[in-house]
Structures are given as C-alpha cells and as structure tokens.
Design an enzyme around this catalytic site. Structure first.
Site, PDB file in Angstrom:
ATOM      1  N   SER A 293       0.845  -1.181   0.000  1.00 37.73           N
ATOM      2  CA  SER A 293       0.000   0.000   0.000  1.00 37.73           C
ATOM      3  C   SER A 293       0.889   1.243   0.000  1.00 37.73           C
ATOM      4  O   SER A 293       1.818   1.344   0.802  1.00 37.73           O
ATOM      5  CB  SER A 293      -0.878  -0.032   1.244  1.00 37.73           C
ATOM      6  OG  SER A 293      -1.619   1.141   1.292  1.00 37.73           O
ATOM      7  N   GLY A 294       0.628   2.147  -0.919  1.00 38.03           N
ATOM      8  CA  GLY A 294       1.411   3.376  -0.976  1.00 38.03           C
ATOM      9  C   GLY A 294       2.663   3.259  -1.825  1.00 38.03           C
ATOM     10  O   GLY A 294       3.475   4.189  -1.890  1.00 38.03           O
TER      11      GLY A 294
ATOM     12  N   THR B  95      -1.615   2.719  -7.853  1.00 31.84           N
ATOM     13  CA  THR B  95      -2.680   3.497  -8.474  1.00 31.84           C
ATOM     14  C   THR B  95      -2.110   4.544  -9.424  1.00 31.84           C
ATOM     15  O   THR B  95      -2.643   4.768 -10.519  1.00 31.84           O
ATOM     16  CB  THR B  95      -3.539   4.148  -7.381  1.00 31.84           C
ATOM     17  OG1 THR B  95      -4.013   3.107  -6.520  1.00 31.84           O
ATOM     18  CG2 THR B  95      -4.713   4.886  -7.963  1.00 31.84           C
TER      19      THR B  95
ATOM     20  N   ASN C  44      -0.637   6.003   3.193  1.00 31.74           N
ATOM     21  CA  ASN C  44      -0.850   6.586   1.877  1.00 31.74           C
ATOM     22  C   ASN C  44      -2.025   7.544   1.964  1.00 31.74           C
ATOM     23  O   ASN C  44      -3.095   7.182   2.437  1.00 31.74           O
ATOM     24  CB  ASN C  44      -1.151   5.428   0.899  1.00 31.74           C
ATOM     25  CG  ASN C  44      -1.362   5.914  -0.523  1.00 31.74           C
ATOM     26  OD1 ASN C  44      -1.401   7.117  -0.784  1.00 31.74           O
ATOM     27  ND2 ASN C  44      -1.514   4.967  -1.436  1.00 31.74           N
TER      28      ASN C  44
ATOM     29  N   SER D 156      -4.957   6.100  -0.304  1.00 31.88           N
ATOM     30  CA  SER D 156      -4.895   4.650  -0.308  1.00 31.88           C
ATOM     31  C   SER D 156      -6.166   4.052  -0.905  1.00 31.88           C
ATOM     32  O   SER D 156      -7.282   4.424  -0.512  1.00 31.88           O
ATOM     33  CB  SER D 156      -4.697   4.175   1.131  1.00 31.88           C
ATOM     34  OG  SER D 156      -4.666   2.775   1.153  1.00 31.88           O
ATOM     35  N   SER D 157      -5.978   3.156  -1.838  1.00 34.73           N
ATOM     36  CA  SER D 157      -7.148   2.510  -2.448  1.00 34.73           C
ATOM     37  C   SER D 157      -7.714   1.526  -1.433  1.00 34.73           C
ATOM     38  O   SER D 157      -7.001   0.622  -0.999  1.00 34.73           O
ATOM     39  CB  SER D 157      -6.735   1.751  -3.704  1.00 34.73           C
ATOM     40  OG  SER D 157      -5.908   2.545  -4.493  1.00 34.73           O
TER      41      SER D 157
ATOM     42  N   GLY E  93      -2.814  -3.203  -1.864  1.00 28.63           N
ATOM     43  CA  GLY E  93      -1.525  -3.854  -1.631  1.00 28.63           C
ATOM     44  C   GLY E  93      -1.532  -4.681  -0.366  1.00 28.63           C
ATOM     45  O   GLY E  93      -2.418  -4.578   0.486  1.00 28.63           O
TER      46      GLY E  93
ATOM     47  N   GLU F  72      -0.932  -5.865   3.192  1.00 29.50           N
ATOM     48  CA  GLU F  72      -1.023  -5.010   4.390  1.00 29.50           C
ATOM     49  C   GLU F  72      -0.717  -5.783   5.653  1.00 29.50           C
ATOM     50  O   GLU F  72      -1.169  -6.913   5.833  1.00 29.50           O
ATOM     51  CB  GLU F  72      -2.448  -4.459   4.529  1.00 29.50           C
ATOM     52  CG  GLU F  72      -2.711  -3.248   3.688  1.00 29.50           C
ATOM     53  CD  GLU F  72      -4.116  -2.693   3.897  1.00 29.50           C
ATOM     54  OE1 GLU F  72      -4.385  -1.599   3.431  1.00 29.50           O
ATOM     55  OE2 GLU F  72      -4.943  -3.373   4.556  1.00 29.50           O
TER      56      GLU F  72
HETATM   57  N1  LIG Z   1       5.397   7.853  -9.966  1.00 26.12           N
HETATM   58  C1  LIG Z   1       5.132   8.656  -8.950  1.00 26.12           C
HETATM   59  N2  LIG Z   1       5.576   9.920  -8.971  1.00 26.12           N
HETATM   60  C2  LIG Z   1       5.324  10.747  -7.962  1.00 26.12           C
HETATM   61  N3  LIG Z   1       4.643  10.381  -6.876  1.00 26.12           N
HETATM   62  C3  LIG Z   1       4.153   9.134  -6.783  1.00 26.12           C
HETATM   63  C4  LIG Z   1       4.374   8.215  -7.844  1.00 26.12           C
HETATM   64  N4  LIG Z   1       3.796   7.043  -7.482  1.00 26.12           N
HETATM   65  C5  LIG Z   1       3.233   7.254  -6.289  1.00 26.12           C
HETATM   66  N5  LIG Z   1       3.440   8.497  -5.871  1.00 26.12           N
HETATM   67  C6  LIG Z   1       3.023   9.095  -4.605  1.00 26.12           C
HETATM   68  O1  LIG Z   1       2.750   8.033  -3.727  1.00 26.12           O
HETATM   69  C7  LIG Z   1       1.403   8.056  -3.340  1.00 26.12           C
HETATM   70  C8  LIG Z   1       0.876   6.655  -3.222  1.00 26.12           C
HETATM   71  O2  LIG Z   1       0.775   6.112  -4.492  1.00 26.12           O
HETATM   72  P1  LIG Z   1      -0.435   5.158  -4.867  1.00 26.12           P
HETATM   73  O3  LIG Z   1      -0.325   4.924  -6.295  1.00 26.12           O
HETATM   74  O4  LIG Z   1      -1.702   5.690  -4.397  1.00 26.12           O
HETATM   75  O5  LIG Z   1      -0.048   3.883  -4.050  1.00 26.12           O
HETATM   76  P2  LIG Z   1      -0.796   2.501  -4.032  1.00 26.12           P
HETATM   77  O6  LIG Z   1      -1.883   2.556  -5.009  1.00 26.12           O
HETATM   78  O7  LIG Z   1       0.261   1.529  -4.391  1.00 26.12           O
HETATM   79  O8  LIG Z   1      -1.226   2.333  -2.673  1.00 26.12           O
HETATM   80  C9  LIG Z   1       0.695   8.848  -4.362  1.00 26.12           C
HETATM   81  O9  LIG Z   1      -0.410   9.480  -3.833  1.00 26.12           O
HETATM   82  C10 LIG Z   1       1.750   9.845  -4.790  1.00 26.12           C
HETATM   83  O10 LIG Z   1       1.765  10.933  -3.901  1.00 26.12           O
HETATM   84 MG   LIG Z   2      -3.792   2.411  -4.708  1.00 27.03          MG
END
Ligand SMILES: Nc1ncnc2c1ncn2[C@@H]1O[C@H](COP(=O)(O)OP(=O)(O)O)[C@@H](O)[C@H]1O
Ligand SMILES: [Mg+2]
Length: 1291
Positions: free
Chosen positions: A137-138, A142, A188, A191-192, A418, A420
């Site tokens: 997660s994070g 996404t 996050n 977080s989804s 993700g 957890e």
């Molecule tokens: N490629 C990236 N560039 C900049 N920031 C990112 C990137 N990927 C993730 N982040 C940062 O990390 C945070 C968490 O990413 P997210 O995709 O929501 O994580 P996940 O879906 O894996 O839990 C995002 O909100 C963003 O702030």
């Molecule tokens: Mg996500």
C-alpha cells in the site's frame, strides 16, 4: 498525487533554458530537450545486467537510481518502480509522445514503455493484454495504473467522438472511484480501499470502444470508523466541505467536524489534498460518466443518510437497554430515508428474533439491544448502504462505458489493494493479503514456473532456478478439503450462527487442524500466516461475523419499506428466508472473485509492474534500506533476475522464425523468395548461423528456437528492416548504373552520328565529283591524302559571320541557299598587258555565280559585286587534264567573256555547278582550257608540265606551268579517322563487364528456385562475393608493383615477361613542338619518345618518362634503331584502340578509383553489405555481444570478416589503369603499311614538292599554331582544307 507546482515548473524550465542558450529557437529547444531527458543513467537500467546478483546488489542499484530520480528499472520486461514521493516531471505529454512506437530497449525504463508494449502487442499480435501492478500500500500502484490509462488514451487514436467519449470516461473513473474508494491512511494519503480491474476494449483499429470495471472488496469498515489520523473515504470530506447551499439545505449538511464518522479519528485535513477542488472534480467526473442530476442527488442523499446515521447516539437505559439519545437525529435520518421515524428508532434499538422449532417457524420476539449492540447494528446498516452505493456506482459507470460495438481485444489494468500488515489485522487484511498471494501466484506461474517448464519440454540446456512458490499459502487460505482458513470460517459461521462469540471459538478449534502447514501457526485467539510478503498475525474475534456479512432482517425490512426508490434499488436481492442454501459469505465472495480474476488475467498476455515503497513516511529522500530489502526479497526480484538471465527472452516455433527471418540468409532467400529446401528446423538453424549471431545467443529446442537476449531479437528485426532497405538501394544503384550506361551509349551514338551525318552528305557530293571527273584530270597529291569533305560554303556566306553576312548582302542573295563560296584567283586582263590572276570571292547560289571584288579607292576598301552569272547561262566548264587549279566558265551570251580563274576547290566547284544545274553544264577536260575572252573571241590556255614550279601552278601569258600530278585514276586514301577526343570509357557499374558485353562472364550464381516447401539444400550463399575478392588480388599486386621494379605478379606467367625497356623499343623524335591537351603528349622539338602503340587515325600512343599520351604521328620521326628492323616484318595486328582515358599512368594511379575501369564482377565500392549482415554493422561501431566472427565458406581467415562479408571491398574496385595494360608494339613504326608517310599535320598541304621534307620549314614557320586545333571535335581533313584555304589567302 497532484504535483507540487514548484517542482513542476522546475522541470519545464530546463528545456527553455537550453533553448535560450542554444541561440536559435525550435532547433535547439528540441535538441536540448532530449539532452535533458536523456540524463545520465545511474546503475543499470536492466538488472539482468547486474554483475553480481543478490538482494543487496539489487537494493544498491535501486537506491542509486532512486536517489538520482530514476525510479524505474527493468528486470527483463518486468518494470520495477520505486515510489519517488515527488513530482519528477516525467509524465508530460512530450515524454509520453517520446515513448510512442518505441521498443523497450530504445528508451529509458518507464511505465509508458510498459503501456506502449502492451498496446503494441495487442494490436500486433491480436492478443488480450493485462498489466498487473502489485506492491505494498502506498508503493505507487494506483499512480502507475493512471499513467497507463493516460498513455493508452493518448496514443490510441480515434478522432471519432464516441471514442473520445470512452477515453474521457475511462479517465474520469479515476477521480470518481478514488473519491468513493480511496482514503487517507497512515501509509498513503490516497490509499485505495478496494481493488479494481479495469478492462479497456478496443476495436480492430486499436481504438477504445468501451470499458469495464470489476470491483474487489471495498473496505467498508472504514465508513464507520478509522484509526487515529486516518480518514474516512475522501468523498465524505469533499461533500461536507464543498456541498452546495442547496445540498446543505436539502440534506441538513454540516462540516466534517459535525459528524462522528468523519471526525472521530481527528483528521479532517490532509496536507496535499484539496477536498473542495476534488469535490468539483468528482462532480465533473460524474457528469462525464453521464450520471443524471437525480442520480447525483440520490448518491449524496445516501451519503447524508450515512453521516446522519453515524450521529445517532445511544444511551443506556436503567434496564441496560439502548435508547436513542437524540430522536431529532433519527427523525432526520427517517426523513432522508423516507421511512417512518418511529420505525427507525425501533430497528436501531431492538431486534426481531424468530425461534425455530423442528424446522418450522416458531414465535417472534422483539429483543431490545444494549447500546453496544445497537451501535453495531447501526454501523452494519451504514456499511451496507455505503458498500452497495459503491457497487451501484461501479455498475453505473460500466453501463456508461458499455462497448459501443464489437471489440476484438482488450487491455486490463489491475490496481489492487496492496499487501497489508497492521497492528490489528482482521478479516479484511486476510482477504487483501489473500488476493495478493493469488497475484504472486500468477507472477510465479508465468515468469518462473511456466518458463522453466518450457525449457524442460523443449530440451533446452538449462540450470533450474529455485524460487519460493507460494501456492502452499494460497492453498492454506482457500482450500476446501482439507478445509483451509476460509472453509473453516464458513463452517464456524454455519454451526454457531446465532452467537458470534461461539462462532469465533468454533473457528479457533477448526484452525488447529491447519497447524501442520508450515506457513500457519495457531496462537489462541490469533493465528499467524506466513505470507510470501511477510508474517501476519490475525485477530480472530469478530472474524466469523465479518465473514457472515449479513444484515439483520429488521434493517433490510426498513430499507425495503423506504419510499426512496434509489435506496431500495441498492438492496436488490434480499436473502430468501426460506432458502435452505446458505447465502455466500464474504470469504466465499472474495475467493470466487479472486479466482475469476486469476482466470481472466491468465487469458491475457501479462506485463508486470512491481512497485516498491522506499519508506513509511512518504519521504522523497529517505531510502529505508531494510524495508526495501524486505520487499525485494518477497517480490522475488533476485530469482526473477536469475531466471531471466538463465532463460531466453524470446522463443518462437521454427516455422514462425523462418517465416519472419528467412530473408537474412542467402541460403534461405533469393531476391525475396524463400528458397530453402530443407525442413523449417534446419532452415531456422541456417538463418541463425548465417546471421552471425553468437552461438550462445540462441538454442534450438524441439519445436522452437530460443533467443537469449532481447537485443539479439531486436538486431534480427533491424537486419530484416535493413534487408529491404539495402535491396531498394541495390535496385536503385543498378538502375542508375543502367541509366548512366544508356546515356553514355546514346551520347556516343549521337556523337558518332553527328560527326558522320554531314560527312555523309559531303562525301556524296565528293563522290559525285570524282565520277564527273572520271579519271580525266591529274590529281594533286594533297587531295589524295584523304577523303576531304565537300563543305561548299567555305566563306560562310550562308552563315552568321559578319563577313558572311556582308557578302550575302553584297551579292543580293536573299533567301537563296549558298551552295559554294571560296576565294579564287580570277584572270584579269588589263588593257595592253597580259592577263594576271587577281583575288576575288566566288559565291554560287542555286541561281547564279557571283564574283565579288575588293577594290581600294582613296585608301578605302570597298567590296562589291563584280559579276553575276546566272547558272542558266553557263554552258560548260573547261579544265585541263593536268593537276592545275584553273578553270573557265563558258557562258552563252556574255559581253565580258568567260571568267577564267584558279580555285583550289575546283572539283568541288564543278561538282556544285553540275548538281545545281542537274548536270546540264558540260565538263570539258582537255589539254587546253578553251574560253571566250570576249564575245565571239575564243582563246586557249595552254598547260605545260613543269616540274620546277615550286607550288601549285604558275600562270603566265596564256600558259599554265604545273608540275606533274598523281595519275588521274589514283584513288584517295580512305577518310581519316577522327580522333574521338577524350572519351571516358564506360567502365563503372555492375552492369558492365570488363572488356565489353561479349566477353565471357565470371560465372554468376544461378538463380535458385523459390521454395514454398522443403526439398534439398541450396547452393552456398556467400559465393557471390568470392569472385570479387579473388579478382581483387591481381590488380592490387600489380598496382603496387608499378611504382617499383617488382616483378610482375605470378598470375600472368602464361605470357613471356615484357621485354626490358631499352634499345629494342622503337624511339621517335619530335620533329616539331607540340602542345598537347589532356591525354596528349606535349613535346618539344627533338624530344625523344617511345612508341607504345600506333593508331591509324594519325595519332600514336607514346611514352616518355613513364608517362603515356597521344601525339600526332606526323610530328614524329623514327630514330633509326641500331639493329635494323626488317621492313617487311609484320607489325602486331592493330588492336582495336580504345581512346586514351587518362593522360598518364602515374596520374591515373594517383587518381581516385572512379577514373579507372572497375572489375565487372565487383560491386561498387560504396555498395552496402546486403546478403549476410544487413543491419549487423553496429551503427555506433560498438561490438555487438551476439555477433560471432564470420566463417567464410572457403575457410579464409575469419579475421577478414569485414571484407569477406561484403560483396565488394574497397580493394575490389581498384584495377590497373587501362593505359598500362596496352600491349607494347613490336617492330618500329616505319613498317606499318597504313602509316601515313605524308605528314597528316595541318601546315603540310601547301607543300607542292614531292619530297616530304618540304613540310618541315613550313611546319616550323607555323610553330605552335600547327597544333591540330580542336582535334577530336574537328575532322582532320576539314582542318587541312581550312588551313589550305588560309594559306592560299595569304599568298
Ligand atoms: N510515480 C510517482 N511519482 C510521484 N509520486 C508518486 C508516484 N507514485 C506514487 N506516488 C506518490 O505516492 C502516493 C501513493 O501512491 P499510490 O499509487 O496511491 O499507491 P498505491 O496505489 O500503491 O497504494 C501517491 O499518492 C503519490 O503521492
Ligand atoms: Mg492504490
């Protein structure tokens, strides 16, 4: 998330700065941008290239790169992404476009590259694709998913509005589902809290025509409570903060602080989230997706119901039962739900219990609830409403995105919650982690297991790689028999359904049966599962209840009785109370949807993005080595690298390989046809051998060929591209050669024809002249010299010259053609004196003979027409039969008498007159010339043979003194051949063979037969090039020898060695100075030259100081050789001379090869290699890992591969200069029968004496002017004639 403006600006500035410093606008802006983008990469961008493979080295590499801002790294085709937690400016449209149409190796690693290859492969191979994004997660799943959608929307074309609409909707699902499905967690901010699989459907043009979202397991518990510093789903904050006044009014809405569900965890604001703005985005997304105002309103009503329900508080009555603290709240909830307020109070504080006796329905009791029970009942209701609302939204989105037509393939993007691990892990975590286990399974299945199995099947040499297969953990959770965790939960729920605590206990007992599984440990009210990604301790209390996931009947009844259609529609299927079948539990559903997902994914070609989270603090600088090492380990990156390294990047069946690459081997293709006669396996092997790919780079399996590195495959593809390119170039080259050859031939024919065209006419006239003279008149020696053309208009009266034009007007010629003009010496009789020759101009037209006189009066010259004699009045022409030039025109009626004159062109003149009068004029040739001196006074001129007359003839008192001439019957020598000027031999281009088209050709490769299907082996391919290489050797050796006295190369041994230069060679002395032009030999008087070759056109090839050139033969005088040559010895047969192409041998050798003839079999030196390695010559000159040294067919040293692999080397195009190859003539020149003894040189004609020595003084007088001007362009005889005229004039 939203990029910080500052960071964003920084990135955009870079190219601008470069552009300014570069000076000129667009050009530099672009170049600089590339510069900026292609910043230096740190570490290795593909970890299969790591020198040492260990978790630590992987970690080190990722760290180096991450700290440098390179968050993406490959393991083969798997993308590893380490969350940067900052905006790197790498998702701009420019960057996006730069990945369009590029293969993975062409660009730096990027999520766009993964998207590009998925999209490309879908279109190219018509296979469904999926991108599986996994990670904690994070970690950035996404974000990655959104970038992929963005990329596909950007590149998938489609101007069509419905396609654009689909694209917009697909992109709009992100803000919409994030608002409802994501929340701020400790890990996050976005977080989804659900899993999502988005499938985009494409038509066969690769345009998106629809999409579908499958939703997995919303974390609905978050609606009713969150741990400290986490938040509820974003939408609640957006709505409470940014709702319109109307909405506030309608739903009694207040700020998020006013609601228990949103305020209890003490987190209303998140630093990088702007709820108000996001609310606007959510509304906009709803509109894009096509939610009606009513639908939107009803959605917000549901949110209001949830918020207000959360504010329903219970107080404990004295009897311990719960009572609504503030019925005002329940009243408002009832209003929003459109139900009776009292009913709301009732269902929230009591529950109906129905006793069952012997399977029949028993009594029904209303059991009051204590505050805790009431609270959980209330929460169950709100969770159910939110969960169902979310699912409704997803299905509503799917309705809008329904495919607009038949779709051919799809790309799925999986962004799932993700893995957890919390302090308190419950049923939700079990489900989430279970799904992650399943995804890891797919990854293992496809990248490790299947791959290794295929090697075994194909009998590929292979060292198996050990990896952890997590199937055992999946089984632990999902297995039915023996029951796994989910099955145990279900059983516990079924046996003790009334009492949650009893059910939990039952679950504990059942779990003990699993303790034999090494990945499981029961620990009282907890149990430990050793997941692939780590050990997780789950708390059992409440698990069975969550698994049961059933809303109590009272609540369902409440909803069913609602006057609100929308609310009712959220609960479509109420469980049938009479059904014996147990309704599916939450565990059942997640298991079922997980296996459906796996099945779905397995049907598509997967791409993997494995996201890594560098720290727990969303820090853009902290690289938590320990935490990352852990992720590296459980993601199995090390094993992944090992399998990739040991494995083969590409494989395909022999048939497919042959079909795609047969062009690359000359053994399998000829002129684009497939010619291999063996089976596809041997064909494939031949191709791979012939392309020169190193043997370690490929292996032959049982049905497939395996290519180790993607670079090799790309190289093969490049070669294939280059093949066509080279073929085109070859055809063009051949065509250009042909054109050049054709033009050159045409030019030569034209030149020849032009030279002859007029000549033919004149020659005819001349021929006619000889006929009419018919051996009646002695001939001058000079006119025997050659066939002089009869030009006629020697004064150019019919032409454009000033003199000609003046004459034209003086004679009053008008439009008549001038047939003849010349200077003459007219016999003029002065009163009382004897007649004397006096210069005149004579012009003959179709109608008359004009005699023009230049007289001088008062110091001024006047030219005037002296006499005009109409042709019709001319009866006859009288001439002597001696060799003199005198003639008389006998006119009919003339007061003035007949003109008597001397004209050097007497034969031509007479011929002209006869032709013009259709031979009505008689030609009288006799011992005397009869003419009428005056009207009726006829006189005779006698002719006396007088050998003392130095030149032509002398007239004196009616007597012409003339030396004897050649017999009247003597024949003119054949016309002098023209010296063809400097003519370049047509020696270039493969169309030409040395020595001309009729020379035997070096046997070329026969055209092999095109093969649809196998038979026997074809001729070895490289043979084409061999002759070229072989023929090269000779000229090279001899060329090298030309500068030194190295003996001639042994190959020429058949002929005796050339005689040493010395007294045997005929030497000639220059009689006069000669200033040669290009290709000619300039000589000073008395220069000695060596005769190389005689040509019967009056030009000889001579040599002096090693240089060769042409010289007029009549300038040359034989130096009597010491040993007297036999005069009768036959000269070597005159070789068919080719014109001198180069002035001298020395120069020729120092000149570029283009000047000299090229070996016919050799391709031009700049020909690109075609048959063997098209595309293999690395453009950057670097050595290519897959390339082995080329084995040549004749076993020549393979070090020579660059030359031998080419059809021609630069050596092949350097044969010896043509002059050097001329055979040396044997005996001296004097013996040659055809050699003109009479000098053919311009000044000579005026020498009347029989001795040729008379020529000398005259020639000397002429000095440099004697040079045959414009030889090559001008007929030698014509030049002589002109010169003769000139001399005559001067006298
Ligand atoms: N490629 C990236 N560039 C900049 N920031 C990112 C990137 N990927 C993730 N982040 C940062 O990390 C945070 C968490 O990413 P997210 O995709 O929501 O994580 P996940 O879906 O894996 O839990 C995002 O909100 C963003 O702030
Ligand atoms: Mg996500």
């Amino acid at each position: 998330m939203a990029p910080s403006k500052k960071a964003g600006r920084k990135v955009i500035q870079a190219p601008k700065k470069g552009g300014a410093s570069g000076g000129t606008g667009a050009k530099f802006a672009k170049a600089d941008w590339k510069e900026g983008f292609k910043k230096k990469q740190v570490g290795v961008s593909d970890m299969t290239l790591l020198t040492k493979i260990s978790n630590e080295s992987v970690n080190e590499n990722l760290e180096k790169r991450w700290k440098n801002g390179d968050i993406y790294t490959y393991i083969g085709s798997v993308l590893i992404s380490v969350n940067p937690f900052r905006d790197l400016g790498i998702y701009t449209d420019t960057v996006l476009q730069s990945y369009k149409g590029k293969n993975r190796l062409e660009m730096t690693p990027h999520v766009y590259s993964i998207a590009e290859s998925a999209y490309y492969n879908m279109n190219a191979y018509h296979e469904n694709q999926c991108v599986i994004i996994s990670g904690e997660s994070g970690a950035g799943k996404t974000e990655a998913a959104k970038r992929i959608m963005q990329y596909i929307a950007a590149v998938s074309g489609g101007e069509d509005s419905s396609i654009q609409e689909i694209k917009d909707m697909v992109l709009a699902t992100n803000p919409l589902l994030e608002s409802f499905g994501c929340a701020k967690t400790l890990r996050n901010n976005n977080s989804s809290r659900h899993g999502k699989y988005l499938e985009i459907m494409f038509n066969d043009h690769g345009e998106p025509i629809g999409a579908q979202i499958t939703n997995y397991l919303l974390e609905k518990g978050r609606v009713v409570g969150q741990i400290e510093n986490e938040r509820n789903f974003h939408i609640f904050y957006q709505f409470t903060k940014a709702a319109s006044a109307e909405q506030r009014e309608m739903f009694g809405l207040q700020g998020p602080e006013a609601y228990a569900y949103t305020s209890r965890s003490n987190c209303l604001e998140v630093s990088d989230i702007d709820d108000t703005k996001d609310f606007a985005d959510t509304i906009h997304a709803m509109q894009v997706i096509g939610l009606s105002a009513h639908e939107q309103s009803e959605i917000f009503r549901m949110l209001a119901i949830i918020l207000w329900l959360g504010n329903v508080q219970f107080v404990e009555k004295d009897d311990g039962n719960a009572e609504i603290a503030d019925t005002g709240v329940t009243d408002f909830v009832a209003y929003l739900m459109e139900v009776d307020s009292a009913l709301v109070q009732k269902v929230l504080t009591s529950k109906v219990v129905e006793t069952q006796r012997g399977g029949r329905r028993g009594s029904i009791y209303d059991v009051p609830l204590n505050p805790a029970q009431a609270g959980s009942g209330r929460d169950a209701l709100t969770k159910a409403i939110y969960n169902n609302l979310f699912e409704w939204i997803v299905s509503r989105v799917n309705v809008s995105m329904k495919p607009r037509g038949a779709h051919t393939q799809l790309i799925g993007i999986l962004d799932i919650f993700g893995f957890e691990i919390f302090e308190d892990n419950s049923f939700e975590q079990l489900c989430i982690n279970y799904v992650n286990e399943k995804l890891q399974q797919i990854f293992i299945e496809l990248t490790l297991k299947t791959e290794q199995e295929e090697y075994v099947r194909e009998q590929i040499k292979w060292t198996p790689i050990n990896y952890f297969n997590n199937k055992i953990v999946c089984d632990l959770i999902e297995e039915r028999r023996p029951p796994g965790i989910f099955a145990a939960l279900n059983d516990a729920c079924a046996t003790a359904h009334a009492d949650p605590a009893a059910a939990d206990n039952s679950f504990v007992q059942r779990l003990s049966a699993l303790s034999s599984n090494p990945h499981f440990e029961p620990r009282g009210s907890q149990f430990l599962v050793k997941h692939y990604a780590g050990d997780v301790m789950y708390n059992i209390p409440g698990m069975t209840d969550k698994n049961k996931d059933a809303l109590v009947k009272d609540l369902l009844d409440l909803v069913a009785g609602s006057g609100n259609q929308f609310l009712q529609s959220l609960f479509p299927d109420r469980p049938d109370p009479n059904s014996k079948k147990r309704p599916p539990t939450a565990g059942d559903r997640i298991k079922q949807s997980a296996s459906a997902l796996v099945e779905n994914l397995m049907r598509a070609q997967p791409s993997y993005i494995r996201t890594i989270k560098p720290n727990q603090n969303r820090s853009s600088s902290e690289y938590d080595t320990k935490a990352i090492l852990h992720q590296i380990k459980y993601l199995g990156l090390q094993e992944n690298i090992r399998v990739r390294r040991a494995g083969f990047a590409y494989r395909n069946t022999f048939e497919k390989m042959v079909e795609r690459f047969y062009l690359l081997s000359p053994a399998t293709s000829y002129a684009g046809d497939y010619i291999w006669q063996g089976d596809p396996r041997s064909g494939c092997e031949k191709i791979l051998t012939d392309t020169g790919i190193a043997k370690e780079e490929w292996q032959m399996g049982v049905t497939k060929a395996f290519i180790k590195n993607p670079e090799t495959l790309f190289a093969l593809e490049t070669m294939r591209d280059r093949y066509w390119h080279n073929m085109a170039a070859r055809i063009q080259r051949a065509w250009r050669n042909y054109q050049r050859y054709r033009n050159e031939c045409a030019t030569r024919i034209q030149r020849f024809w032009k030279n002859n065209k007029e000549g033919i006419q004149y020659a005819e006239v001349r021929e006619y002249g000889h006929q009419i003279l018919a051996g009646r008149k002695e001939r001058r020696r000079f006119s025997l010299l050659s066939y002089r053309r009869f030009f006629g208009d020697y004064l150019d009266v019919g032409g454009k010259s000033a003199f000609g034009q003046e004459m034209h007007s003086i004679c009053g010629i008008g439009s008549e053609d001038v047939a003849f003009s010349s200077k003459i010496q007219l016999l003029v009789s002065k009163l009382g004196r004897s007649s004397k020759p006096s210069p005149r101009f004579l012009v003959i037209t179709q109608k008359a003979v004009h005699i023009v006189i230049v007289s001088e009066a008062n110091g001024r010259q006047t030219t005037s027409l002296e006499r005009k004699i109409p042709l019709v009045t001319i009866k006859s022409i009288a001439m002597s039969n001696f060799r003199d030039d005198w003639m008389a025109l006998n006119c009919n009626i003339s007061e003035e008498g007949d003109p008597v004159f001397s004209c050097i062109f007497k034969t031509e003149l007479a011929t002209t007159l006869l032709r013009l009068t259709q031979a009505s004029i008689q030609l009288l040739i006799g011992p005397t010339i009869d003419y009428a001196k005056k009207k009726d006074k006829r006189t005779q001129i006698k002719v006396i043979r007088d050998e003392t007359v130095p030149r032509n003839d002398v007239y004196k008192s009616h007597t012409i003194h003339v030396p004897s001439g050649e017999p009247p019957t003597s024949k003119s020598r054949p016309p002098a051949k023209r010296k063809p000027g400097v003519v370049r031999p047509i020696t270039q281009g493969k169309l030409l063979r040395k020595g001309g088209p009729d020379k035997p050709v070096a046997a070329s490769r026969p055209r092999p037969q095109a093969q649809p299907i196998p038979g026997k082996t074809a001729t070895p391919p490289v043979s084409i090039q061999k002759p070229a290489v072989a023929t090269v050797q000779k000229p090279t050796a001899s060329a090298a020898g030309s500068g030194r006295s190295v003996p001639p190369p042994p190959v020429r041994q058949a002929a005796p060695p050339p005689p040493p230069e010395g007294p045997d060679v005929p030497m000639y002395k220059a009689k006069f100075q000669f200033d040669g032009q290009e290709g000619e030999m300039s000589m000073k008087k008395d220069d000695l030259v060596e005769l190389v070759e005689k040509d019967d056109n009056g030009w000889w090839l001579v040599k002096r100081n090693g240089a060769e050139g042409w010289a007029p033969s009549n300038y040359l005088e034989l130096v009597p050789p010491k040993p007297k040559p036999a005069p009768t010895a036959p000269p070597p047969p005159p070789t068919t001379r080719r014109p001198p192409p180069a002035p001298d041998a020395n120069q020729a050798t120092s000149r570029p090869a283009a000047k000299v003839p090229v070996k016919s079999v050799a391709a031009s030196a700049n020909a690109k290699p075609v048959s063997v390695f098209p595309g293999m010559g690395a453009g950057n000159g670097s050595s290519t890992p897959w390339k082995k040294s080329q084995q040549t067919s004749n076993g020549r040293d393979s070090d020579e591969s660059p030359a031998s692999s080419r059809p021609s080397s630069s050596l092949a195009s350097k044969p010896p200069p043509p002059v050097a190859t001329k055979p040396k003539p044997g005996p001296p020149v004097g013996a040659k029968p055809g050699a003109p003894k009479i000098p053919g040189k311009p000044p000579i004609p005026s020498a009347p004496r029989p001795t040729s020595s008379t020529a000398t003084p005259l020639a000397q007088r002429q000095g440099g002017g004697a040079k045959p001007a414009g030889v090559g362009q001008m007929d030698l005889a014509a030049a002589l004639a002109k010169r003769a005229q000139h001399i005559a004039d001067n006298e």
